[in-house]
Design a protein around this motif. Structure first.
Motif, PDB file in Angstrom:
ATOM      1  N   LEU A  88       1.248  -1.374  -0.391  1.00 44.51           N
ATOM      2  CA  LEU A  88       0.048   0.073  -0.363  1.00 44.51           C
ATOM      3  C   LEU A  88       0.638   1.357   0.355  1.00 44.51           C
ATOM      4  O   LEU A  88       0.305   1.924   0.914  1.00 44.51           O
TER       5      LEU A  88
ATOM      6  N   GLU B 213      -6.759  -1.234   3.940  1.00 40.42           N
ATOM      7  CA  GLU B 213      -5.087  -0.986   5.457  1.00 40.42           C
ATOM      8  C   GLU B 213      -5.683  -1.196   6.291  1.00 40.42           C
ATOM      9  O   GLU B 213      -4.702  -2.139   7.229  1.00 40.42           O
TER      10      GLU B 213
ATOM     11  N   GLU C 258      -4.134  -6.374  -1.112  1.00 42.10           N
ATOM     12  CA  GLU C 258      -3.613  -5.303  -1.827  1.00 42.10           C
ATOM     13  C   GLU C 258      -4.399  -5.418  -3.319  1.00 42.10           C
ATOM     14  O   GLU C 258      -4.962  -3.909  -3.492  1.00 42.10           O
TER      15      GLU C 258
ATOM     16  N   ILE D 211      -9.738   1.930   1.040  1.00 40.34           N
ATOM     17  CA  ILE D 211      -8.592   1.835   2.123  1.00 40.34           C
ATOM     18  C   ILE D 211      -8.590   1.546   3.460  1.00 40.34           C
ATOM     19  O   ILE D 211      -8.205   0.981   3.844  1.00 40.34           O
TER      20      ILE D 211
ATOM     21  N   TYR E  61      -7.904  -3.728  -3.818  1.00 42.20           N
ATOM     22  CA  TYR E  61      -7.897  -2.347  -3.202  1.00 42.20           C
ATOM     23  C   TYR E  61      -7.485  -1.503  -4.888  1.00 42.20           C
ATOM     24  O   TYR E  61      -8.387  -0.302  -5.063  1.00 42.20           O
TER      25      TYR E  61
END
Ligand code: DLZ
Ligand code: SF4
Length: 508
Positions: free
Chosen positions: A163, A300, A286, A296, A289
């Motif tokens: 990220l 995250e 990831e 996010i 996303y």
């Protein structure tokens, strides 16, 4: 020069260092042994999970033409050492032992003695299924006044590249979206359950074995539906990413009546015994996303738990053991009430968290931290009894992960190594994050009446009882200001009520 390669019940990973380093003539050993199955009274599902996953893993090793010795529980081996001794006697061509380092200090001491006991070379390899090893963690910790997860986590983001944009800055513009993970759940929020698996022949055998030999252990052997192979665990995780992750981002901390899983992946159960790989999981999240399938805060928030919190906790464990286990900063010594083992209490939040635990060997992190953990903290329950309880009842619990989370995070027994202040909360927090209070015998808005919420009563008493130790903590100033703003008569009423509740703690 053949070696005995010992694979532990939480090392069921094809990429395990001891497997990678094995030679063609080496023999693999997996053993179901009394000591590992009973150093605490493990929940039945935890034993079923591990024995079944070990048997499936041994099958795969055999199919790949490896030599495998599998000692099942009914062969009666008392410990891993006795299993190893048996193999060395039966196979004189074995001239050494190789094993990947284990996850508990207790067992590490046993492995460290093998060289002396068996008079053969013993290779203990690093467990590089984790991203951060003990040396890296010690280097990070060296010279720091405080070991805060947030700074460790940022280093891990940079180290893994997860990220990050092309300038090595966090995607989404900030490192941590924690505040966007704590939405209050609407009452009609529909949970998406994790994937379930019907027991196959191997699992059914193990269920019978556990029902017979571990009848007195917590939980039931009946409703077992967890993954027991790497393939199933990956299916379960893919289901999480496509069906649950988006909502998990918003409602990580939410709790609703009779919804044990909400949007949680429960994949800690699989990850911690080796069926899933942390790098693979993070890459999947990831990618979701980057393909705009989740926001996010979800991606995250999930990755933070794995490369931040999980690695940090393990680092703390190995950095501070064995002394860490002896800590009891707040001198908490009250016996664990019986309802921790069955959930028969009038406190709805406790009843829910404990009954989920007893049915599934699982409850999610906020139930563990802010319900059963918070209650133990407020009531001053015995640190060893509480940590043993967590180690026993959760299918994902091994000491490296359980001890810092319980002793440090939930109970503040380490005097702030992990948390900058105790996670003490009154009923108001539980009311905000759940719909439990609407279904409770106690009144969440009351602190001194007949049916006052025990979390309210014990919260104030906890502050008063521990003021000498916590009163100077900068992050506790507001709480103590609120306490001191109360009239002496009100303070006394709260303390009297707390005394009453603490005397009849077992009956709440
Ligand atoms: C938790 C557990 C249980 C219940 N049984 C076994 C077992 O019979 N054999 C084994 O190798 N491992 C078992 N485990 C997992 C170990 O206790 C685990 O490897 C250590 O706690 C170190 O993390
Ligand atoms: Fe828990 Fe208190 Fe709410 Fe009851 S009122 S569910 S005891 S927080």
């Amino acid at each position: 020069m053949a070696k005995l390669i010992v694979i532990l019940g939480d090392q069921l990973s094809p990429a395990l260092s001891a497997l990678r380093e094995a030679d063609k003539d080496d023999i693999f050993l997996l053993a179901e042994v009394k000591q590992e199955a009973s150093y605490v009274k493990h929940h039945k599902h935890k034993i079923i999970l591990l024995f079944s996953a070990m048997r499936h893993f041994a099958e795969v090793l055999r199919q790949q033409d490896n030599k495998v010795i599998y000692l099942d529980y009914e062969q009666g081996f008392s410990s891993l050492s006795s299993a190893v001794e048996h193999c060395l006697q039966q196979h004189p061509k074995l001239t050494g032992i190789m094993i990947t380092e284990c996850g508990e200090y207790r067992l590490k001491q046993e492995l460290d003695s093998w060289h002396e006991t068996f008079k053969v070379p013993v290779d203990i390899l690093e467990d590089d299924r984790f991203l951060c090893n003990a040396t890296m963690f010690a280097k990070w910790a060296d010279g720091r006044k405080q070991l805060r997860m947030e700074y460790f986590y940022r280093e891990m983001r940079r180290y893994t590249g997860l990220l990050l944009d092309s300038k090595k800055q966090p995607l989404g513009g900030q490192w941590n979206f924690d505040k966007a993970n704590r939405k209050t759940p609407p009452a009609d929020l529909k949970a998406v359950a994790p994937m379930q698996f019907k027991p196959d022949e191997i699992t059914s055998e193990v269920i019978k074995l556990v029902a017979e030999h571990f009848a007195d252990n917590p939980g039931t052997a009946d409703n077992f539906c967890y993954a027991v192979t790497g393939k199933q665990a990956r299916q379960a995780f893919n289901h999480f990413v496509s069906e649950q992750l988006g909502k998990f981002g918003d409602y990580q901390d939410a709790m609703l009546m009779d919804q044990p899983f909400l949007f949680h992946s429960i994949c800690s159960i699989y990850l911690n015994c080796g069926l899933l790989d942390v790098r693979w999981m993070c890459q999947k999240v990831e990618a979701a996303y980057k393909q705009e399938k989740v926001a996010i805060n979800a991606a995250e928030g999930f990755i933070r738990q794995l490369i931040g919190w999980r690695e940090y906790i393990r680092g703390i464990y190995w950095l501070l053991m064995p002394d860490y286990k002896t800590r009891n900063f707040l001198n908490a010594e009250r016996p664990l009430p019986g309802y921790y083992w069955h959930g028969n209490t009038k406190m709805r939040c406790m009843q829910q968290a404990i009954s989920h635990t007893m049915t599934h060997a699982y409850s999610h992190h906020i139930q563990r931290l802010m319900i059963t953990g918070n209650f133990a903290l407020l009531a001053g329950l015995d640190v060893t009894e509480v940590t043993d309880w967590y180690l026993a009842v959760y299918a994902d619990a091994y000491e490296w992960v359980e001890l810092p989370n319980t002793l440090g995070m939930a109970l503040y027994a380490d005097d702030g190594v992990l948390a900058s202040k105790p996670y003490a909360a009154s009923g108001a927090y539980i009311n905000r994050m759940s719909n439990y209070c609407q279904h409770c015998h106690y009144k969440v808005k009351d602190s001194t009446g007949d049916d006052a919420c025990p979390f309210n009563v014990l919260y104030w008493d906890f502050l008063a009882r521990n003021e000498q130790k916590l009163g100077s903590n900068a992050r506790m100033q507001l709480a103590y200001k609120n306490w001191h703003n109360k009239a002496p008569a009100q303070q006394q009423a709260l303390r009297d009520k707390a005394e009453d509740y603490l005397i009849k703690l077992d009956k709440l």
